[in-house]
Scaffold this active site. Structure first.
Site: not given
Ligand code: BDP
Length: 605
Positions: A167, A418, A474, A512
């Site tokens: 990303d 990740e 998240y 994150e």
């Protein structure tokens, strides 16, 4: 061992380093014909662009910004007469993602991997006291056999297009400084340092590699320029009495001078600033000089307007000022090794750095940030091509550790971001990477990797390799956002309870967490994308962090808004920044500042 020295270029009594930064000739090679058409002898066209910089954001044409393939750079360099008899090198801070270098029409080296330096000896190729020509072919295509991973597709109109599995925008080109260097024939190639604290004193265990057999002398100077220690020999221990330790936000830097001597004559001299400090993980604590530290800070990017991923000292300075203002003490170099100057600055400012190799996108998806939260699995490491990827990953890791091991700021290595970890095929891959990191680092710094949302107790087959468990989470954004925030919190706690039940006796770190936020949007009551929502999200998230003793740090995603591939989930880039891309605060910056300034440095011990 690496073929070339990774030491930062410096001018000393025996060395010369000339910057080749500035305007370079530039052109695209859409047909991939440059090599055949003799561009190694000179590229067509007269367009000039700056180095260091990403080439993409200067131009107004979409075909240039999105270009996938070869681009060519060219410039002249003058090699001084007095360099004759020395070894002459060209050094690139990075060429993204692969490069071939030609001097006076001859290919002198190739390098794969876009975020680490490489050198090439050009002694036999250059003309002295004369102009010489350097041409560089840089290729920016993404593959699954090199890091970072992605693919390159061909559109119906024949144009190639990069499809990152990650990303951030695939910025590329000569994004870091280029140097022309002269070294003596016998020179300092590499050195390793390890520290031991004994009472008020410190022991520096060292080893030096040179390209010859002459005697080696080390001298350590304190910040006042006084000699603090000295030693002879390529291996040994220096005792520093009443040592000033390198501490978080209170960096003390000694100057280490390494000389190769022939009697009185200095054959080579190299120097570097170093900091005396130890790093250990003990139980769930991360300890610097034996003292526990709670990390607060950011996942960052090298990303700014106009120069893209190009190194810019002004942007670096502003970023450090903002990080100090907000009370941060650390950052992760997501998702690739940063410019060397950034680590030098972190050394000076007393920041703790989790140094990440560019192993991102090891999860087959163009939107892994979305898909992993839905539980998607991809068996990424079961591919036929995995051994090639592993080789490239190991090589990058070797270069990374060689480059950064002597920075006091580097307290941990992040070996992947990740990756897919739910399939058994990941296990042997991880084993090799984690072992290699330990083997290469005499300080045996903690190793980690950032776990994607689907890597949880019960599914993740690889967390046991990490010395620090790093989670990218998240809840409240990709999982149950908006009015479902209370459910997000419940799910978050359920996952944390599952980790707690494993009783791993290791520190956990959030590498994150965050919510996309447009600096233009205010809304009361909050809605997703508004500044009020970023605050609401952070309040819940911080409460969860504070409920678990083994959570020893938080690095929010992201320090600043940054450029990504365009798409329906990104508004001219990822907007999870606490600061805008122009480095101004969003509301959340004030919330974090209050929290981070209030939390004790050794929060939760
Ligand atoms: C994670 C990635 C990071 C993304 C972030 C996000 O590690 O690169 O930018 O999520 O979605 O998947 O904002």
């Amino acid at each position: 061992m690496l073929e070339n020295s990774m030491l930062y270029p410096r001018t000393t009594v025996s060395r010369r380093a000339l910057s080749l930064d500035g305007m370079w000739g530039f052109c695209l090679d859409p047909l991939g014909r440059g090599e055949k058409d003799g561009w190694a002898d000179g590229i067509p066209g007269r367009d000039l662009i700056p180095v260091p910089a990403s080439f993409q954001d200067f131009y107004t044409e979409k075909e240039i910004r999105e270009f996938a393939g070869d681009v060519w750079y060219e410039r002249e360099m003058f090699v001084p007469e007095e360099w004759e008899g020395r070894q002459v090198f060209l050094r690139f801070g990075a060429a993204t993602h692969r490069a071939a270098v030609y001097v006076n029409g001859r290919k002198i080296t190739e390098h794969e991997g876009g975020f680490l330096p490489f050198c090439a000896e050009i002694t036999g190729v250059v003309r002295y006291n004369a102009k010489n020509q350097v041409v560089v072919r840089v290729n920016n295509e993404l593959t699954v056999t090199n890091i970072p991973c992605g693919e390159t597709i061909v559109l119906p109109d024949g144009q190639k297009m990069n499809k990152p599995y990650f990303d951030f925008f695939n910025y590329s080109g000569l994004q870091r400084s280029v140097y022309l260097m002269a070294l003596p024939k016998e020179y300092v190639f590499d050195f390793d340092l390890d520290y031991e604290l004994t009472g008020q004193d410190a022991l520096i265990h060292y080893s030096v590699v040179t390209t010859g057999d002459h005697e080696v002398e080390l001298t350590l100077y304190d910040e006042e320029g006084r000699q603090a220690a000295a030693s002879m020999g390529k291996e040994g221990t220096m005792r520093v009495e009443d040592a000033h330790l390198w501490r978080v936000h209170h960096a003390y830097l000694y100057r280490l001078v390494i000389r190769i001597l022939d009697g009185e004559r200095v054959i080579d001299e190299y120097e570097q600033e170093i900091g005396i400090r130890t790093v250990r993980v003990e139980g769930t604590s991360i300890r610097i000089n034996g003292e526990p530290v709670y990390l607060r800070g950011f996942g960052k990017h090298e990303d700014s307007d106009i120069v893209g991923r190009g190194f810019h000292p002004g942007v670096m300075k502003r970023d450090f000022e903002l990080m100090k203002w907000i009370g941060a003490n650390s950052f992760r170099t997501a998702h690739y090794p940063y410019s060397e100057e950034i680590y030098q600055m972190a050394d000076r400012e007393g920041f703790l750095v989790i140094d990440e190799v560019a192993a991102v996108g090891l999860f087959e998806s163009l939107m892994n940030f979305m898909e992993a939260s839905s539980g998607k699995k991809t068996a990424f490491f079961a591919k036929e091509t995995t051994p090639i990827l592993l080789k490239a990953h190991k090589k990058a890791l070797e270069e990374l550790i060689a480059r950064d091991k002597n920075h006091p700021c580097v307290i941990a290595w992040s070996l992947l971001n990740e990756p897919e970890t739910t399939d058994e095929a990941a296990v042997p891959y991880f084993e090799e990477i984690f072992e290699l990191a330990h083997e290469l680092d005499v300080q045996k710094r903690p190793r980690t990797f950032a776990l994607i949302m689907n890597s949880v107790p019960g599914t993740c087959k690889c967390y046991q390799f990490s010395d620090i468990i790093a989670l990218n989470r998240y809840y409240g954004w990709y999982v149950r956002g908006g009015y479902e925030l209370s459910e997000a919190e419940a799910l978050f706690r359920r996952e944390m309870d599952a980790w707690k039940a494993l009783d791993l006796k290791k520190p956990f770190l959030f590498t994150e967490y965050g919510a996309d936020t447009l600096s233009s949007e205010h809304k009361l009551p909050s809605v997703m994308w508004s500044q009020e929502y970023q605050d609401a999200y952070l309040r819940i998230t911080n409460e969860v962090f504070d409920s678990y003793d083994f959570v020893k740090g938080e690095q929010i995603w992201n320090f600043a808004d940054f450029q990504t591939t365009e798409g329906i989930l990104r508004v001219n880039g990822n907007k999870k920044g606490v600061f805008t891309r122009q480095r101004q605060p969003k509301d959340a910056a004030y919330l974090l500042r209050k929290r981070w300034k209030e939390l004790p440095p050794d929060f939760k011990g």
